[in-house]
Design a protein around this motif. Structure first.
Motif, PDB file in Angstrom:
ATOM      1  N   ARG A 252       0.726  -1.090   0.265  1.00 37.79           N
ATOM      2  CA  ARG A 252       0.100  -0.078   0.155  1.00 37.79           C
ATOM      3  C   ARG A 252       0.778   1.171  -0.080  1.00 37.79           C
ATOM      4  O   ARG A 252       2.027   1.371   0.840  1.00 37.79           O
ATOM      5  CB  ARG A 252      -0.727  -0.122   1.011  1.00 37.79           C
ATOM      6  CG  ARG A 252      -1.762   1.281   1.436  1.00 37.79           C
ATOM      7  CD  ARG A 252      -2.504   1.317   2.708  1.00 37.79           C
ATOM      8  NE  ARG A 252      -3.617   2.099   2.856  1.00 37.79           N
ATOM      9  CZ  ARG A 252      -4.229   2.669   3.883  1.00 37.79           C
ATOM     10  NH1 ARG A 252      -3.861   2.053   5.159  1.00 37.79           N
ATOM     11  NH2 ARG A 252      -5.254   3.433   3.887  1.00 37.79           N
ATOM     12  N   ALA A 282      10.071  -3.183   1.453  1.00 40.82           N
ATOM     13  CA  ALA A 282       9.513  -3.235   2.755  1.00 40.82           C
ATOM     14  C   ALA A 282       8.901  -1.885   3.405  1.00 40.82           C
ATOM     15  O   ALA A 282       8.115  -1.985   4.158  1.00 40.82           O
ATOM     16  CB  ALA A 282      10.807  -3.668   3.779  1.00 40.82           C
ATOM     17  N   HIS A 283       9.168  -1.020   2.735  1.00 40.97           N
ATOM     18  CA  HIS A 283       8.512   0.252   2.971  1.00 40.97           C
ATOM     19  C   HIS A 283       7.086   0.411   2.806  1.00 40.97           C
ATOM     20  O   HIS A 283       6.169   0.794   3.408  1.00 40.97           O
ATOM     21  CB  HIS A 283       9.173   1.576   2.237  1.00 40.97           C
ATOM     22  CG  HIS A 283      10.855   1.583   2.417  1.00 40.97           C
ATOM     23  ND1 HIS A 283      11.297   1.836   0.994  1.00 40.97           N
ATOM     24  CD2 HIS A 283      11.508   1.482   3.501  1.00 40.97           C
ATOM     25  CE1 HIS A 283      12.589   1.473   1.535  1.00 40.97           C
ATOM     26  NE2 HIS A 283      12.682   1.497   2.721  1.00 40.97           N
ATOM     27  N   ALA A 285       5.372  -2.630   2.048  1.00 35.72           N
ATOM     28  CA  ALA A 285       4.653  -3.636   2.674  1.00 35.72           C
ATOM     29  C   ALA A 285       3.778  -3.222   3.546  1.00 35.72           C
ATOM     30  O   ALA A 285       3.836  -2.813   4.542  1.00 35.72           O
ATOM     31  CB  ALA A 285       5.659  -4.848   3.167  1.00 35.72           C
ATOM     32  N   ASP A 286       2.330  -3.745   3.456  1.00 33.64           N
ATOM     33  CA  ASP A 286       1.344  -3.259   4.496  1.00 33.64           C
ATOM     34  C   ASP A 286       1.425  -4.208   5.442  1.00 33.64           C
ATOM     35  O   ASP A 286       1.963  -5.225   5.560  1.00 33.64           O
ATOM     36  CB  ASP A 286      -0.097  -3.164   3.637  1.00 33.64           C
ATOM     37  CG  ASP A 286      -1.230  -2.570   4.234  1.00 33.64           C
ATOM     38  OD1 ASP A 286      -0.967  -2.054   5.213  1.00 33.64           O
ATOM     39  OD2 ASP A 286      -2.109  -2.375   3.750  1.00 33.64           O
ATOM     40  N   ILE A 287       0.464  -4.000   6.405  1.00 30.79           N
ATOM     41  CA  ILE A 287       0.240  -4.788   7.918  1.00 30.79           C
ATOM     42  C   ILE A 287      -0.084  -6.142   6.872  1.00 30.79           C
ATOM     43  O   ILE A 287      -1.116  -6.700   6.512  1.00 30.79           O
ATOM     44  CB  ILE A 287      -0.848  -4.427   8.560  1.00 30.79           C
ATOM     45  CG1 ILE A 287      -0.595  -2.906   8.837  1.00 30.79           C
ATOM     46  CG2 ILE A 287      -0.825  -5.237   9.722  1.00 30.79           C
ATOM     47  CD1 ILE A 287       0.488  -2.446   9.468  1.00 30.79           C
ATOM     48  N   LEU A 288       0.923  -7.157   7.310  1.00 34.77           N
ATOM     49  CA  LEU A 288       0.664  -8.536   6.982  1.00 34.77           C
ATOM     50  C   LEU A 288      -0.452  -9.070   7.536  1.00 34.77           C
ATOM     51  O   LEU A 288      -0.786  -9.090   8.727  1.00 34.77           O
ATOM     52  CB  LEU A 288       1.813  -9.447   7.210  1.00 34.77           C
ATOM     53  CG  LEU A 288       2.178 -10.718   6.524  1.00 34.77           C
ATOM     54  CD1 LEU A 288       2.547 -10.449   5.116  1.00 34.77           C
ATOM     55  CD2 LEU A 288       3.331 -11.631   7.018  1.00 34.77           C
ATOM     56  N   ASP A 289      -1.223  -9.879   6.600  1.00 35.70           N
ATOM     57  CA  ASP A 289      -2.633 -10.300   6.944  1.00 35.70           C
ATOM     58  C   ASP A 289      -2.919 -11.819   6.633  1.00 35.70           C
ATOM     59  O   ASP A 289      -4.061 -12.299   6.799  1.00 35.70           O
ATOM     60  CB  ASP A 289      -3.643  -9.362   6.303  1.00 35.70           C
ATOM     61  CG  ASP A 289      -3.477  -9.653   4.391  1.00 35.70           C
ATOM     62  OD1 ASP A 289      -2.549 -10.587   4.076  1.00 35.70           O
ATOM     63  OD2 ASP A 289      -4.291  -9.010   3.540  1.00 35.70           O
ATOM     64  N   LEU A 290      -1.735 -12.423   6.493  1.00 33.77           N
ATOM     65  CA  LEU A 290      -1.861 -13.842   6.400  1.00 33.77           C
ATOM     66  C   LEU A 290      -2.532 -14.558   7.481  1.00 33.77           C
ATOM     67  O   LEU A 290      -2.514 -13.906   8.737  1.00 33.77           O
ATOM     68  CB  LEU A 290      -0.476 -14.596   6.064  1.00 33.77           C
ATOM     69  CG  LEU A 290       0.393 -13.914   4.966  1.00 33.77           C
ATOM     70  CD1 LEU A 290       1.682 -14.842   4.780  1.00 33.77           C
ATOM     71  CD2 LEU A 290      -0.506 -14.043   3.793  1.00 33.77           C
TER      72      LEU A 290
END
Lengths: 370, 370
Positions: A252, A282-283, A285-290
Motif C-alpha cells: 500500500r 519493505a517500506h 509492505a502493508d500490515i501482513l494479513d496472512l
C-alpha cells in the motif's frame, strides 16, 4: 525446399526435408487463413463462429511455395506461404526480437561492469538504441553517459523507447530531500534495496534516474539483481522459494490524495518457471494479513530473502555523476541509496518510468526495420 | 470493551467479549510496531533483518485501550491501539472502501437499465463522484450525461478519477472513420464485442467514450457483461471454463511504430475464484500457437464462449447521443458497435482510459474524507 503433405481426418501434416514436421488442425487453418485478416490493420476479421468446429477442406494441394486449402462453399482457396506456415506451425512459439537472454549478476559485476552507452548514439542511431535496450534487458541495468545538463535530456532518451508511464508521483519526478515528504525517496535517509511501486497492479518496468547533481556527502547508489538472488534461493531453500512464489502479500502507498493497494507475490515465475519479476519493498509492505498459522514459515522465507538482498554477495555500488543516467528494470533489479547530508551539497535525480511492453515493442520495430 | 490476554510460546492471543479472537505471532507484533513506520510518509522503516525470527517480548500487558509489548533491549514498549489491532489481526483482510460487490447483468438490463449520472454532479460533489464510481464498478458500465460539447468535457470527468492511462493510441483518441486506419475502430465496419488492448501486459481498466456526434446511419453501441457470460460458462461447461482460465494465448497489435504482444488467459479468476478479468479480442488474437493436440479442445471452448458473448441473451444496445459519455470496465464489459455509413452523417467519439487502480484509489480517498 517443398515439404511433403499428408492429409488426416482432422488435420494435415507437412514434413520438411530438414526434419521439421508441422501438424495443422483444419480449424486452425480456417482460423488462420490469410484472407481473414484486414488488409490495412492486420487484425483478424474472420469470425470463428461462422464455421463449424469440424470443418474439413474439400481439397488440399501444394503449389510452388504455397499450401492451397479449399473450404466447402468458398470461392477462393486459402493460400498459405510455406515459409510462413513453417514458422507459425502449432506448438512453435513465434520468433520474437524482444527476447533477450538475461545475464544474472552478483557483486562480482562491480560498478565498472555495468554496461555504459552514450546518449548521443542512442538518440541518433537505431542500432545503438537497440544495443542499449538489449543491455537494459540482459543485465536489467545500464548507464547512459554524456547527457546535457537539463532535465529534458534524460527524459528524451527515455522517450526514444516509448511513452512515459505516469504514476501518482507524476509523469516525471524529482528525487531530492523535500519538506513534508510523502515518500522516503524524498528524504535524505538511507534506502535499503527495494523495487518501486509494488503497491501497483503493474509496478513500473524500466526506471530512468538522470543525475543532475550529486555533491552531498553520502548518497551513493546501490543495486542488486533480484533474479540472481531468487535463483540462488531456489537452490538453497526450496521451501522458502515456494512460499515467496505462491503466497501474495499486501502492499500500500497512501498520502492525502492517493491510496493504492495491491497484493503481490515477492517472486513471480514465467510460464517456463524462470524468475520474471521481483516485488520487494519493505517500506510499502502493508500490515501482513496472512493467517497466523502461515506466518512463522512465511516470515522465515521473507526474512531470509531480505537478508540475501542486503548481503554483500549480491550488491554493487555506483556513484552517479552529473550527466549520467542509470536505467534499470524495476521489476528485476532492486535499487537503494546511502543516506546523505543535504547540508554538504545538493543531490538531485530526475526520474521517470517506461514500461517493459514499450521497450519490447521498440526492440521489435527496430529489428523489423533493420 | 477490553479483550482478555493469553501469552503463548510464539504468539499471544486476544479474546474480545464479542467473540472475536486474534492470534498475534511475536514476530508479527515486532514487524508491526507502530513506531517502526515513518511519521510523515507512513512507510515501514523497521528493518526485519535487525531482529531474530524467534524474538519474544520480555513483558506484555493491557493498558486502557492499548496493548503494551516490551522487547528485549528496547527502551520503549510497542503500544498498539486495541481497536486498530483487532481490525488488523492476522487472517483478517483489511476493510477496503474500494470493494464494491459486482452486479452481473444480461440482456434484461436493457439500455434503459444502465445507471446514468450527471456530469455537473460528478464534477462538483465528492459524494456524487463516489456514487458514480461505485456504479462503474458494480455494473462495469455507466453513462455520464450533460457533457459540454467540447473534447475536454469528458476527459475532465475522467481526470476526476485519476490520471489518464497512455497507450500507443495516445493519451486520448478519436474514434471515427479515418484514412489509412491502424485499427478497426478507425473504420466504419461493425465491431463485434471485444475488450480493448488485450495485447498489453495490463489492458486498460476503465474506458471513457464521450459521444461528440452520432449522426450517421448505424453506429449503435453494444455491450455485454463478460463476467456474467463467464459465470454461466462455468455452470454449463466446466471443461471449457477450465481451459479458458488456465491456457494463455498470444495477442498482438502492430503497426509501423508499434509491436506490442502479450499472452493472456481469456478468463482470469481472483484469489477467491471469482471472475476478475475477461480478455477477449478476436481482432488482436495472434496466430494460435498451442500444441496441435491442445487445439481441438481449446478451439471448442474458445468458440463456445465467443458464441455466448455474441448471443442475444447477454448483449444490450445503446445509441449514444452528443453530450453523453459511456464509461465501462474494459477488463469486464465487452463493447462493440454496428457498422455505420459515414456518407449519411458524422460519428465521432472522443476516448481515454483510466486504470482500475486509480479508480479504487479515488474511492478510498473520498471515503476517508467523508
Amino acid at each position: 525446399m517443398q515439404p511433403t503433405l499428408t492429409t488426416g481426418a482432422e488435420s494435415l501434416e507437412l514434413s520438411w526435408p530438414d526434419g521439421t514436421i508441422g501438424q495443422f488442425p483444419f480449424i486452425w487453418l480456417r482460423d488462420t487463413d490469410p484472407s481473414g485478416f484486414h488488409p490495412q490493420t492486420g487484425e483478424r476479421v474472420f469470425e470463428l463462429t461462422s464455421v463449424e468446429l469440424d470443418i474439413a477442406p474439400t481439397h488440399v494441394e501444394l503449389a510452388p511455395g504455397k499450401l492451397m486449402v479449399t473450404w466447402p462453399g468458398a470461392q477462393e482457396p486459402s493460400a498459405f506461404d510455406l515459409e510462413w506456415i513453417k514458422a507459425h506451425r502449432p506448438g512453435q512459439r513465434r520468433a520474437d526480437p524482444a527476447v533477450v537472454e538475461p545475464v544474472l549478476w552478483r557483486s562480482e559485476l562491480g560498478g565498472e561492469g555495468v554496461p555504459r552507452h552514450d546518449a548521443a548514439g542512442i538518440m541518433s542511431s537505431d542500432a545503438a538504441l537497440s544495443e542499449w535496450m538489449a543491455d537494459c534487458k540482459r543485465y536489467g541495468l545500464a548507464i547512459v553517459t554524456g547527457l546535457a545538463d537539463n532535465t529534458d535530456a534524460g527524459m528524451d532518451v527515455a522517450r526514444r523507447v516509448g511513452h512515459l508511464r505516469e504514476t501518482n508521483f507524476g509523469l516525471t519526478f524529482e528525487v531530492m530531500s523535500k519538506p513534508d515528504p510523502n515518500n522516503l525517496a524524498y528524504t535524505s535517509v538511507a534506502l535499503p534495496l527495494h523495487t518501486d511501486l509494488t503497491n501497483q497492479e503493474l509496478p513500473p518496468g524500466f526506471q530512468f534516474l538522470h543525475c543532475m547533481a550529486n555533491e552531498a556527502q553520502g548518497g551513493g547508489s546501490t543495486f542488486c539483481d533480484g533474479a540472481a538472488a531468487a535463483e540462488d534461493l531456489r537452490k538453497e531453500d526450496a521451501e522458502a522459494f515456494e512460499l515467496l512464489t505462491s503466497i501474495t502479500i499486501p502492499f500500500r502507498f497512501h498520502d492525502k490524495v492517493t491510496d493504492i493497494r495491491s497484493r503481490k507475490a515477492v517472486i513471480t515465475l514465467d510460464s517456463d518457471g524462470d524468475v520474471s519479476e521481483i516485488c520487494f519493498n519493505a517500506h510499502l509492505a502493508d500490515i501482513l494479513d496472512l493467517n497466523p498459522e502461515q506466518m512463522p514459515a512465511y516470515y522465515r522465507a521473507y526474512r531470509k530473502f531480505m537478508g540475501m538482498l542486503r548481503a554483500p554477495k549480491y550488491g554493487i555500488a555506483l556513484r552517479l555523476s552529473g550527466g549520467e543516467m542509470v536505467v534499470f528494470d524495476n521489476r528485476r533489479v532492486l535499487h537503494g541509496r546511502e543516506s546523505f547530508d543535504p547540508s554538504t551539497g545538493f543531490r538531485h535525480l530526475h526520474g521517470c518510468y517506461v514500461d517493459r511492453g514499450e521497450l519490447d515493442s521498440r526492440l521489435r520495430v527496430v529489428a523489423a526495420q533493420a
